[in-house]
Design a protein around this motif. Structure first.
Motif: not given
Length: 218
Positions: A45-47, A53-56, A61-62, A93-95
């Motif tokens: 859900n975070y992705v 936009i960053l991952f699209s 692969d979740p 920042h993501i981590i």
């Protein structure tokens, strides 16, 4: 046998390995499984919501590419991504954001959380990433035959031995649902020693749900 059992579960311990590594007492086993589900669900859900936009469709692969390793005082999460290069500031920042949110949702008191981002060298050998690519194209109302042929070309360039793609539902908006599948190369589903990766994916379109199944012979 090839269509009556999950190809990954059939090959566990032979060519496939578990995505979670931990030991737990019987009375706490269900709690640990629940923790794994919360972690995977949260990252997925975070992705989708925060960094779409960053991952699209070709970022993360979740499901299959999240590995969880647990110890008494540590939970280590390895997330495989497709980025060729991520800025160090963005990576940290993501981590940091993931660590804070997961710790709050799980209420980790005596255990530390450690998250690692790793790059996938050949992304189109991963069926989940390929399924996201197909879903993205189908949502843009591109002909499914063109999409599948393009997906097969991307996979063959990565050096796989065979691929099978199956799409079911109201394909291209037709009134009657049907099943279409294409196979290129060898896909020996009955051979347990064959290293086969598999995924099933469901997408929601304005015509209804469309199911995607992919088998890749590595």
């Amino acid at each position: 046998m090839g269509q009556k059992i999950n190809p990954l579960g059939l090959r566990l311990g032979i060519t496939q390995s578990h995505h979670s590594f931990w030991f737990e007492k019987p009375q706490y086993f269900s709690r640990s499984i629940r923790e794994d589900e919360i972690i995977r669900y949260f990252i997925k859900n975070y992705v989708k919501k925060t960094h779409k936009i960053l991952f699209s469709f070709k970022g993360i692969d979740p499901t299959g590419n999240i590995f969880i390793k647990k110890r008494i005082d540590l939970i280590k999460i390895i997330i495989y991504i497709v980025f060729k290069n991520i800025f160090k500031e963005l990576r940290s920042h993501i981590i940091k954001e993931l660590c804070i949110n997961i710790q709050n949702s799980l209420k980790l008191l005596n255990r530390k959380l450690y998250i690692v981002l790793k790059r996938i060298e050949k992304p189109y050998t991963q069926p989940n990433i390929l399924a996201e690519y197909i879903a993205f194209q189908l949502n843009n109302q591109i002909s499914f035959r063109k999409v599948i042929q393009r997906a097969i070309e991307l996979t063959e360039r990565s050096g796989t031995k065979g691929i099978q793609i199956q799409v079911s539902g109201r394909i291209d908006g037709k009134d009657i649902s049907r099943i279409e599948w294409i196979r290129e190369g060898r896909v020996p589903l009955q051979t347990i020693s064959a290293k086969i990766d598999y995924c099933s994916h469901v997408i929601r379109t304005k015509y209804g749900s469309i199911g995607i199944k992919i088998w890749i012979y590595l």
